[in-house]
Design a protein around this motif. Structure first.
Motif, PDB file in Angstrom:
ATOM      1  N   PHE A 189     -10.878  -0.754 -10.182  1.00 53.84           N
ATOM      2  CA  PHE A 189      -9.576  -0.313  -9.700  1.00 53.84           C
ATOM      3  C   PHE A 189      -9.232  -0.927  -8.347  1.00 53.84           C
ATOM      4  O   PHE A 189     -10.107  -1.156  -7.507  1.00 53.84           O
ATOM      5  N   GLY A 190      -7.943  -1.147  -8.151  1.00 58.29           N
ATOM      6  CA  GLY A 190      -7.440  -1.505  -6.838  1.00 58.29           C
ATOM      7  C   GLY A 190      -7.299  -0.270  -5.967  1.00 58.29           C
ATOM      8  O   GLY A 190      -7.553   0.846  -6.418  1.00 58.29           O
ATOM      9  N   PRO A 191      -6.878  -0.449  -4.702  1.00 60.45           N
ATOM     10  CA  PRO A 191      -6.799   0.667  -3.765  1.00 60.45           C
ATOM     11  C   PRO A 191      -5.570   1.549  -3.955  1.00 60.45           C
ATOM     12  O   PRO A 191      -5.480   2.615  -3.345  1.00 60.45           O
ATOM     13  N   GLY A 239      -3.281  16.567  -9.493  1.00 60.90           N
ATOM     14  CA  GLY A 239      -3.829  17.460 -10.502  1.00 60.90           C
ATOM     15  C   GLY A 239      -3.640  16.996 -11.937  1.00 60.90           C
ATOM     16  O   GLY A 239      -3.894  17.758 -12.873  1.00 60.90           O
ATOM     17  N   MET A 240      -3.219  15.736 -12.120  1.00 57.09           N
ATOM     18  CA  MET A 240      -2.895  15.290 -13.486  1.00 57.09           C
ATOM     19  C   MET A 240      -3.760  14.131 -13.948  1.00 57.09           C
ATOM     20  O   MET A 240      -3.518  13.559 -14.993  1.00 57.09           O
ATOM     21  N   GLY A 241      -4.743  13.734 -13.190  1.00 60.61           N
ATOM     22  CA  GLY A 241      -5.577  12.616 -13.616  1.00 60.61           C
ATOM     23  C   GLY A 241      -4.790  11.314 -13.645  1.00 60.61           C
ATOM     24  O   GLY A 241      -3.770  11.163 -12.972  1.00 60.61           O
ATOM     25  N   LEU A 242      -5.260  10.370 -14.426  1.00 59.23           N
ATOM     26  CA  LEU A 242      -4.638   9.052 -14.523  1.00 59.23           C
ATOM     27  C   LEU A 242      -3.929   8.915 -15.866  1.00 59.23           C
ATOM     28  O   LEU A 242      -4.525   9.190 -16.912  1.00 59.23           O
ATOM     29  N   TYR A 259      -8.632  -8.065 -19.479  1.00 58.04           N
ATOM     30  CA  TYR A 259      -7.936  -6.799 -19.633  1.00 58.04           C
ATOM     31  C   TYR A 259      -7.448  -6.291 -18.276  1.00 58.04           C
ATOM     32  O   TYR A 259      -8.204  -6.241 -17.310  1.00 58.04           O
ATOM     33  N   TYR A 301      -1.889   2.381 -14.099  1.00 55.02           N
ATOM     34  CA  TYR A 301      -1.927   3.826 -14.221  1.00 55.02           C
ATOM     35  C   TYR A 301      -1.067   4.428 -13.113  1.00 55.02           C
ATOM     36  O   TYR A 301      -0.902   3.853 -12.048  1.00 55.02           O
ATOM     37  N   GLN A 336      -1.010   8.217 -10.969  1.00 57.49           N
ATOM     38  CA  GLN A 336      -1.795   9.422 -10.726  1.00 57.49           C
ATOM     39  C   GLN A 336      -0.946  10.414  -9.960  1.00 57.49           C
ATOM     40  O   GLN A 336      -0.593  10.176  -8.804  1.00 57.49           O
ATOM     41  N   PHE A 364      -2.125   2.826  -9.661  1.00 56.93           N
ATOM     42  CA  PHE A 364      -3.362   2.064  -9.623  1.00 56.93           C
ATOM     43  C   PHE A 364      -3.341   0.976 -10.676  1.00 56.93           C
ATOM     44  O   PHE A 364      -2.977   1.219 -11.832  1.00 56.93           O
ATOM     45  N   TYR A 392      -4.689  -3.127 -16.473  1.00 61.64           N
ATOM     46  CA  TYR A 392      -4.064  -1.836 -16.751  1.00 61.64           C
ATOM     47  C   TYR A 392      -3.257  -1.364 -15.537  1.00 61.64           C
ATOM     48  O   TYR A 392      -3.645  -1.633 -14.393  1.00 61.64           O
ATOM     49  N   LYS A 436       0.830  -1.197   0.000  1.00 62.74           N
ATOM     50  CA  LYS A 436       0.000   0.000   0.000  1.00 62.74           C
ATOM     51  C   LYS A 436       0.875   1.260   0.000  1.00 62.74           C
ATOM     52  O   LYS A 436       0.521   2.274  -0.588  1.00 62.74           O
ATOM     53  N   TYR A 465      -0.620  -1.879 -20.420  1.00 69.48           N
ATOM     54  CA  TYR A 465      -1.856  -2.631 -20.316  1.00 69.48           C
ATOM     55  C   TYR A 465      -1.676  -4.006 -20.948  1.00 69.48           C
ATOM     56  O   TYR A 465      -0.685  -4.271 -21.649  1.00 69.48           O
ATOM     57  N   GLN A 503     -13.993  -0.297 -15.813  1.00 71.08           N
ATOM     58  CA  GLN A 503     -12.727  -0.701 -15.227  1.00 71.08           C
ATOM     59  C   GLN A 503     -12.871  -0.712 -13.702  1.00 71.08           C
ATOM     60  O   GLN A 503     -13.436   0.208 -13.120  1.00 71.08           O
TER      61      GLN A 503
END
Lengths: 111, 115
Positions: free
Chosen positions: B106-108, B40-43, B31, B35, B37, B90, B33, B9, B48, B104
């Protein structure tokens, strides 16, 4: 190049107010999704829209996909503190395995 | 149902160290993926996979490697960690590709700091 532009970037409102956040692009998407992310957790899907002009309602949340499938909006009625979080839109192009995410709108609803 | 699990974690690395971020899903999704993060920049998509034995680069693959030997597992390897890799990572999985509007899951997340 950011394909999906979200606005506003930050929004702080009082409980009970209404709000709209936007997700805009110059590209056409085959589908668009909205996710909500709470601090310390992964995003969770709220809705998927696939048809131009489509409107979906989820309790106090209303999602709309633009007629040209280039933009989307999320409207929240009578916001509650539990709506606080980061709202992310994500688009996919036909035949693609991938999603493109916007930078998100960080919403704070104050009691 | 556990969904998507990620370990560790939290992790602090020194510059130049290596590590593997683990991701496992129990939904039999093809599928998967990875990512990152940043504030302020999103994912941003790193890598993948559309099935066991098949991986492909995303938007920001430099400095990372992946493998997919089973349907369930999709580890992300960081070689020669750099401060620019400080981020929250993520892992996500889905039944079908994004173009089909598949959700999709997502994990924690793993919060990584490189000092």
């Amino acid at each position: 190049t950011q394909l999906l532009e979200q606005s506003p970037q930050f929004l702080s409102i009082q409980e009970g107010e209404n709000l709209t956040v936007y997700c805009n692009s110059s590209s056409v998407f085959s589908s668009l999704q909205w996710y909500r992310q709470e601090p310390g957790e992964g995003p969770v899907l709220l809705v998927t829209v696939v048809t131009g002009g489509e409107v979906k309602k989820l309790k106090r949340l209303t999602f709309q996909f633009g007629d040209a499938r280039k933009d989307s909006s999320l409207h929240i009625t009578a916001a509650q503190p539990g709506d606080t979080g980061l709202y992310l839109c994500a688009g996919a192009k036909g035949g693609s395995e991938k999603l493109v995410f916007g930078k998100g709108t960080k919403l704070t609803v104050n009691p | 149902n556990a969904g998507v699990t990620q370990t560790p974690k939290f992790r602090i690395l020194k510059i130049g160290q290596s590590m593997t971020l683990q991701c496992t899903q129990d939904m039999n999704h093809n599928y998967m993926y990875w990512y990152r993060q940043d504030p302020g920049m999103g994912l941003k998509l790193i890598y993948y996979s559309v099935g066991a034995g098949i991986t492909d680069k995303g938007e920001v693959p430099n400095g990372y490697n992946v493998s997919r030997s089973t349907t369930e597992d999709f580890p992300l390897r960081l070689e020669l960690a750099a401060p620019s890799q400080t981020s929250v990572y993520f892992c996500a999985s889905s039944y079908a590709g994004g173009g089909l509007g598949s959700s999709q899951y997502f994990g924690p997340g793993t919060r990584l700091t490189v000092l």
